[in-house]
Design an enzyme around this catalytic site. Structure first.
Site, mmCIF file in Angstrom:
data_model
loop_
_atom_site.group_PDB
_atom_site.id
_atom_site.type_symbol
_atom_site.label_atom_id
_atom_site.label_comp_id
_atom_site.label_asym_id
_atom_site.label_seq_id
_atom_site.Cartn_x
_atom_site.Cartn_y
_atom_site.Cartn_z
ATOM 1 N N ARG A 98 0.814 -1.207 0.000
ATOM 2 C CA ARG A 98 0.000 0.000 0.000
ATOM 3 C C ARG A 98 0.854 1.266 0.000
ATOM 4 O O ARG A 98 0.578 2.231 -0.728
ATOM 5 C CB ARG A 98 -0.929 0.013 1.211
ATOM 6 N N LYS A 133 2.022 24.503 -2.779
ATOM 7 C CA LYS A 133 0.771 23.839 -2.404
ATOM 8 C C LYS A 133 0.930 22.327 -2.549
ATOM 9 O O LYS A 133 0.290 21.666 -3.363
ATOM 10 C CB LYS A 133 -0.380 24.367 -3.262
ATOM 11 N N LYS A 165 4.626 39.100 -1.440
ATOM 12 C CA LYS A 165 3.221 38.995 -1.845
ATOM 13 C C LYS A 165 2.407 40.128 -1.244
ATOM 14 O O LYS A 165 2.936 40.999 -0.540
ATOM 15 C CB LYS A 165 2.673 37.617 -1.457
ATOM 16 N N GLU A 195 4.942 40.113 -6.252
ATOM 17 C CA GLU A 195 3.594 39.905 -6.777
ATOM 18 C C GLU A 195 2.923 41.254 -7.005
ATOM 19 O O GLU A 195 2.954 42.123 -6.125
ATOM 20 C CB GLU A 195 2.777 39.085 -5.775
ATOM 21 N N ASP A 216 -0.571 38.603 -10.710
ATOM 22 C CA ASP A 216 -1.547 37.854 -9.926
ATOM 23 C C ASP A 216 -2.966 38.080 -10.420
ATOM 24 O O ASP A 216 -3.490 39.206 -10.383
ATOM 25 C CB ASP A 216 -1.443 38.261 -8.453
#
Length: 280
Positions: A98, A133, A165, A195, A216
């Site tokens: 697995r 992410k 950002k 950004e 963005d």
């Protein structure tokens, strides 16, 4: 840690999570003298990734298991392809099964999705980037799968590249102040990316001679304008709302990079199974 160490670490954690004090089913049913063989069979079309990681799983469970990869990492596969063979005595193969498949299916899913995006922008010169992410604890493997799918890695973490950002800009008061603070405090060898959400912010970033600007959530018309304004003086990265349906249009604007969070945060595992034969 280098990549081999990160793979070994990820595999150890996964096995500890799954096996714990022992596989109560396999150890009860399969005797140490029984010989098992198995083939990893692909049931869908895609890009195979994670064969080396899977080999590490079997090696950590039982060093006497013989694992053989039958394809190169990053190869295209089709239903019916056998990508690896494994054999050994006792319950080791079923104990590792697995965990081995979890790595192989996830990494192949990421590589497959990446290749679709890369193919969609082929000929434009635009490169597909991943993001942070990723699954917690699996970043090195997720990003390896992106590379095997033909994509390019963005920064690995918060430490190897500056990315200013919107919240950083808000905290500093302006893009200029944010960049100045970074340049006073950070190693000058690190790339600086900013950004921006408007052409006015782009102009401010250009004046600061940063290394890359992230556009963005701009529409393609605004991206075209941004490319004209930048005139090649800075790398441009498109981000936000990127899908397979629109990625070619975004690439056609002339941006250098397109970052796609979905490569790793919305993984569709490639369908692969382990078919085992017991040899008495």
């Amino acid at each position: 840690m280098d990549l081999a160490d990160e793979i070994g670490h990820a595999v150890r954690i996964a096995l500890e999570e799954d096996i714990g004090p022992g596989d109560v089913t396999s150890s009860s049913i399969i005797s140490p003298s029984e010989h098992l063989t198995g083939e990893f069979l692909v049931k869908d079309s895609g890009i195979i990734a994670g064969l080396d990681v899977m080999g590490e799983v079997f090696a950590q469970v039982d060093e006497n298991i013989v694992y053989t990869s039958l394809m190169e990492e990053g190869s295209a596969v089709s239903p019916g392809d056998v990508v690896a063979h494994v054999e050994g005595d006792g319950p080791g193969i079923t104990i590792a099964e697995r965990t081995a498949l979890n790595f192989l299916q996830r990494m192949s899913g990421i590589a497959t999705a990446t290749r679709r995006y890369v193919d969609a922008v082929a000929g434009t010169g635009t490169r597909i980037l991943d993001t942070r992410k990723t699954a917690p604890g699996l970043r090195a493997l997720d990003k390896l799968a992106v590379r095997l799918g033909g994509g390019t890695n963005h920064r690995h973490g918060l430490y190897d590249m500056v990315l200013i950002k919107d919240n950083h800009i808000l905290a500093a008061g302006s893009i200029t102040e944010a960049v100045e603070r970074v340049r006073e405090d950070v190693d000058g060898d690190l790339l600086i990316e900013v950004e921006v959400e408007s052409l006015e912010q782009l102009q401010e970033a250009l004046a600061l001679k940063v290394d890359r600007v992230m556009l963005d959530n701009m529409d393609t018309e605004k991206m075209h304008e941004a490319v004209e304004v930048a005139t090649g003086d800075v790398e441009l990265e498109a981000s936000g709302g990127i899908t397979l349906e629109n990625v070619a249009q975004v690439a056609a604007t002339g941006v250098d990079y397109i970052s796609v969070g979905a490569l790793t945060h919305s993984v569709e595992a490639l369908d692969i199974s382990l078919d085992i034969t017991l040899v008495r």
